[in-house]
Design a protein around this motif. Sequence first.
Motif, PDB file in Angstrom:
ATOM      1  N   UNK A   1     -26.699   5.772 -30.881  1.00 41.95           N
ATOM      2  CA  UNK A   1     -28.166   5.900 -30.887  1.00 41.95           C
ATOM      3  C   UNK A   1     -28.885   5.054 -31.941  1.00 41.95           C
ATOM      4  N   UNK A   2     -28.380   4.976 -33.186  1.00 41.36           N
ATOM      5  CA  UNK A   2     -29.094   4.193 -34.198  1.00 41.36           C
ATOM      6  C   UNK A   2     -29.090   2.703 -33.859  1.00 41.36           C
ATOM      7  N   UNK A   3     -28.048   2.230 -33.191  1.00 39.11           N
ATOM      8  CA  UNK A   3     -27.985   0.835 -32.767  1.00 39.11           C
ATOM      9  C   UNK A   3     -28.889   0.622 -31.555  1.00 39.11           C
ATOM     10  N   UNK A   4     -28.935   1.577 -30.651  1.00 41.50           N
ATOM     11  CA  UNK A   4     -29.859   1.489 -29.515  1.00 41.50           C
ATOM     12  C   UNK A   4     -31.299   1.390 -30.011  1.00 41.50           C
ATOM     13  N   UNK A   5     -31.642   2.182 -31.035  1.00 34.47           N
ATOM     14  CA  UNK A   5     -32.990   2.102 -31.616  1.00 34.47           C
ATOM     15  C   UNK A   5     -33.252   0.719 -32.203  1.00 34.47           C
ATOM     16  N   UNK A   6     -32.255   0.167 -32.894  1.00 28.53           N
ATOM     17  CA  UNK A   6     -32.397  -1.165 -33.484  1.00 28.53           C
ATOM     18  C   UNK A   6     -32.588  -2.218 -32.389  1.00 28.53           C
ATOM     19  N   UNK A   7     -31.818  -2.127 -31.322  1.00 26.16           N
ATOM     20  CA  UNK A   7     -31.945  -3.075 -30.211  1.00 26.16           C
ATOM     21  C   UNK A   7     -33.350  -3.010 -29.628  1.00 26.16           C
ATOM     22  N   UNK A   8     -33.861  -1.811 -29.405  1.00 29.56           N
ATOM     23  CA  UNK A   8     -35.208  -1.654 -28.861  1.00 29.56           C
ATOM     24  C   UNK A   8     -36.266  -2.266 -29.757  1.00 29.56           C
ATOM     25  N   UNK A   9     -36.131  -2.050 -31.067  1.00 32.77           N
ATOM     26  CA  UNK A   9     -37.105  -2.588 -32.023  1.00 32.77           C
ATOM     27  C   UNK A   9     -37.043  -4.121 -32.079  1.00 32.77           C
ATOM     28  N   UNK A  10     -35.838  -4.673 -32.060  1.00 34.65           N
ATOM     29  CA  UNK A  10     -35.680  -6.135 -32.089  1.00 34.65           C
ATOM     30  C   UNK A  10     -36.244  -6.752 -30.813  1.00 34.65           C
ATOM     31  N   UNK A  11     -35.942  -6.149 -29.672  1.00 32.25           N
ATOM     32  CA  UNK A  11     -36.456  -6.672 -28.403  1.00 32.25           C
ATOM     33  C   UNK A  11     -37.988  -6.640 -28.391  1.00 32.25           C
TER      34      UNK A  11
END
Length: 188
Positions: free
Chosen positions: A55-65
């Motif tokens: 989940x914390x990496x999914x959040x990071x991916x969403x923010x970067x995108x």
Amino acid sequence: MSQGFCLFDTAIGACALVWNAERLIGAQLPEQDEARARQRLARRYPEAVESSPPPFVQDAIGAIMALLRGEKRDLAHLPIEMDGLSAFNRKVYAVALSIPPGETLTYGEVAARIGEPGAARAVGVALGENPFPIIVPCHRVLAANGKTGGFSADGGVETKLRMLTIEKARTSDVPSLFESLPLEARRR
């Protein structure tokens, strides 16, 4: 502690994140193709295994995108692992993390903010070693007089300028065509 990585598509190409159980340990800007991206990841993080992002990496991916789509996103909240980095680099990255999307500083301004006003070149070296590009926004640091300076990602300065353009960042003190018009003309 095991390491995972995943590739994900963004507006500038396929990026990657590498993580351990609790923190991001690396980020990678796009390469020319997926094979080269995987080769670079294997060199930099030989123990990392391609995995589904927690989940914390999914959040990071969403923010970067979102940032790379042009949304004003601050990524300073993302959990990054800086324990193995030099004290100098951590100070430089802390200043870079404080630069909002769409704004820039010069290498000299970063050096002054860390209390080492003569260390502009060392700041450039530290940013070239940045294991978290995009998250630690080294692309927002320019040379004096609005010159771009270097950029170690694939595509070099062109990638840096593309990211700054997405963020609508000013890269020069020279006013744009619109800004050079008298105020009355701009109001029309």
